[in-house]
Design an enzyme around this catalytic site. Sequence first.
Site, mmCIF file in Angstrom:
data_model
loop_
_atom_site.group_PDB
_atom_site.id
_atom_site.type_symbol
_atom_site.label_atom_id
_atom_site.label_comp_id
_atom_site.label_asym_id
_atom_site.label_seq_id
_atom_site.Cartn_x
_atom_site.Cartn_y
_atom_site.Cartn_z
ATOM 1 N N TYR A 148 0.852 -1.219 -0.064
ATOM 2 C CA TYR A 148 -0.017 -0.014 -0.049
ATOM 3 C C TYR A 148 0.879 1.144 0.004
ATOM 4 O O TYR A 148 0.746 2.009 -0.584
ATOM 5 C CB TYR A 148 -1.128 -0.066 1.415
ATOM 6 C CG TYR A 148 -1.688 1.102 1.500
ATOM 7 C CD1 TYR A 148 -2.639 1.673 0.664
ATOM 8 C CD2 TYR A 148 -1.224 2.234 2.502
ATOM 9 C CE1 TYR A 148 -3.138 2.882 0.684
ATOM 10 C CE2 TYR A 148 -1.886 3.335 2.608
ATOM 11 C CZ TYR A 148 -2.888 3.804 1.805
ATOM 12 O OH TYR A 148 -3.637 5.185 1.861
HETATM 13 O O1 LIG Z 1 -2.206 6.987 7.660
HETATM 14 C C1 LIG Z 1 -2.389 6.147 6.822
HETATM 15 O O2 LIG Z 1 -1.703 6.717 5.919
HETATM 16 C C2 LIG Z 1 -2.971 4.878 6.740
HETATM 17 O O3 LIG Z 1 -3.923 4.937 8.162
HETATM 18 C C3 LIG Z 1 -4.707 3.994 7.974
HETATM 19 O O4 LIG Z 1 -3.753 2.714 8.594
HETATM 20 P P1 LIG Z 1 -3.423 2.451 10.123
HETATM 21 O O5 LIG Z 1 -2.782 3.573 10.530
HETATM 22 O O6 LIG Z 1 -2.737 0.987 9.883
HETATM 23 O O7 LIG Z 1 -4.955 2.633 10.677
HETATM 24 P P2 LIG Z 1 -5.729 1.341 11.323
HETATM 25 O O8 LIG Z 1 -5.811 0.129 10.350
HETATM 26 O O9 LIG Z 1 -7.095 1.773 11.847
HETATM 27 O O10 LIG Z 1 -4.814 0.780 12.595
HETATM 28 C C4 LIG Z 1 -4.487 1.670 13.578
HETATM 29 C C5 LIG Z 1 -3.652 0.824 14.582
HETATM 30 O O11 LIG Z 1 -4.354 -0.095 15.182
HETATM 31 C C6 LIG Z 1 -3.446 -1.360 15.161
HETATM 32 N N1 LIG Z 1 -4.443 -2.464 14.907
HETATM 33 C C7 LIG Z 1 -5.127 -2.537 13.863
HETATM 34 C C8 LIG Z 1 -6.025 -3.590 13.676
HETATM 35 C C9 LIG Z 1 -6.129 -4.513 14.748
HETATM 36 O O12 LIG Z 1 -7.066 -5.569 14.544
HETATM 37 N N2 LIG Z 1 -5.414 -4.528 15.787
HETATM 38 C C10 LIG Z 1 -4.590 -3.395 15.699
HETATM 39 O O13 LIG Z 1 -3.974 -3.007 17.017
HETATM 40 C C11 LIG Z 1 -2.567 -1.182 13.881
HETATM 41 O O14 LIG Z 1 -1.650 -1.926 14.057
HETATM 42 C C12 LIG Z 1 -2.417 0.475 14.026
HETATM 43 O O15 LIG Z 1 -1.508 0.512 14.887
HETATM 44 C C13 LIG Z 1 -5.515 3.390 6.957
HETATM 45 O O16 LIG Z 1 -6.210 2.261 7.205
HETATM 46 C C14 LIG Z 1 -4.894 3.568 5.734
HETATM 47 O O17 LIG Z 1 -5.532 3.153 4.460
HETATM 48 C C15 LIG Z 1 -3.682 4.743 5.671
HETATM 49 O O18 LIG Z 1 -4.632 5.856 5.082
#
Ligand SMILES: O=C(O)[C@H]1O[C@H](OP(=O)(O)OP(=O)(O)OC[C@H]2O[C@@H](n3ccc(=O)[nH]c3=O)[C@H](O)[C@@H]2O)[C@H](O)[C@@H](O)[C@H]1O
Length: 431
Positions: A242
Amino acid sequence: MSLLEEELFPSTPGKFKIDRGHTMSRHFHRCFASTSTMFLWALFLIALTASYLSFQSFIDSGSKYFSASWGGIQWEKQVRNSAQIQRSGGMSVLVTGAAGFVGTHVSLALKKRGDGVIGLDNFNNYYDPSLKRARKSLLNKRGIYIVEGDVNDARLLTKLFDVVAFTHVMHLAAQAGVRYAMKNPHSYVHSNIAGLVTLLEVCKSANPQPAIVWASSSSVYGLNEKVPFSESDRTDQPASLYAATKKAGEEITHTYNHIYGLSVTGLRFFTVYGPWGRPDMAYFSFTRNILQGKPIPIYRGKNGVDLARDFTFIDDIVKGCVGSLDTAGKSTGSGGKKRGPAQYRIFNLGNTSPVTVPTLVSILEKHLKMKAKRNIVDMPGNGDVPFTHANISLPRRELGYKPTTDLQTGLKKFVKWYLAYYGYNRGKVVN
Ligand SMILES: O=C(O)[C@H]1O[C@H](OP(=O)(O)OP(=O)(O)OC[C@H]2O[C@@H](n3ccc(=O)[nH]c3=O)[C@H](O)[C@@H]2O)[C@H](O)[C@@H](O)[C@H]1O
């Protein structure tokens, strides 16, 4: 060709040897004639099958990406009405991904202040399309028309530019989600690379060329350890496909800026959340699980360190998007030719106050008045990064960007929306 071959398969009829006896010659001639007839028939059948198959595949790909639910006088009228500018000095904006989370909010904000807006969305099923349909109804009620189509459909894009001389494109259509890239890598290439190039090709040829503002991502910082993340920090160590496609998008847009004079602003969004959000994101799925009494997996980094994100509320992101459109310089090309240097910008749109994932869960528990079943697991090696933290001095200076919503306040608004949208306020049973 060997002699034998030459005899059996003469290259021209005149080469056929007739000095071996009449009968033999006639027999051979008949035999050759029937073989060549069969050969021609076989060729004909192969050609027929091939054209049938290629027509089928054209129909298949067409129906998958380019359903022709557009065109016609009535359709053009709706497009023109929706793109009509209602304030002096306003803009007409093509918003791609308009039925998405950020797209919906940005479209509403632009329409509210009198800009012309046309939405484009392919309503794919990466997450529950009914939520996208509900956002679409919301937009329709405010006079925003959404064209159902894919950014890979150059014919549709060209048609839209024929009907409306867009001053700006707000490009938000993308395959989102960090971890899903391991499951469906090609969908990232299809939307974030191929779709972006198709859009830029159409924009570069449009006359006048629009200014482009588009969604990059905080994920481009990848394994960068310098905090907070500044736009000039290295972005050559993506941790997920991504992130790699978003980084590629930054390079691709730079090329179009350089060659064709397109004005480009790339926005690195930091984990955007809020009402009408994306069900695949942690804050959203955690809320659903807490309400249903299901465990939530909370990832933990190396050495037991909590993961943290610079969670950014949607209203702040909208201000950053609108500020970018307002300050975007004009594209300088025309007829596909650059006439002078054009603006190229990249901005972080974050909140500058990272919060750990366990703290996010505690805030949700407070607003939902329910305890979460926390299941702490080691961060799977699927593209996640341990933390994000935006330095926003550049957008503050250039766009007047100033986030004002902390995670407590923002999640309160999200929970209120969630309960209303999914009917919990109307006595929905929590199981
Ligand atoms: O800033 C971005 O550019 C991206 O932001 C977002 O990604 P992320 O920051 O990864 O958000 P998100 O999935 O909500 O996980 C948040 C936290 O929860 C943790 N997480 C997640 C899932 C889970 O089951 N458990 C968990 O601990 C996980 O490890 C993480 O630490 C957008 O989805 C992406 O499309 C993109 O725009």
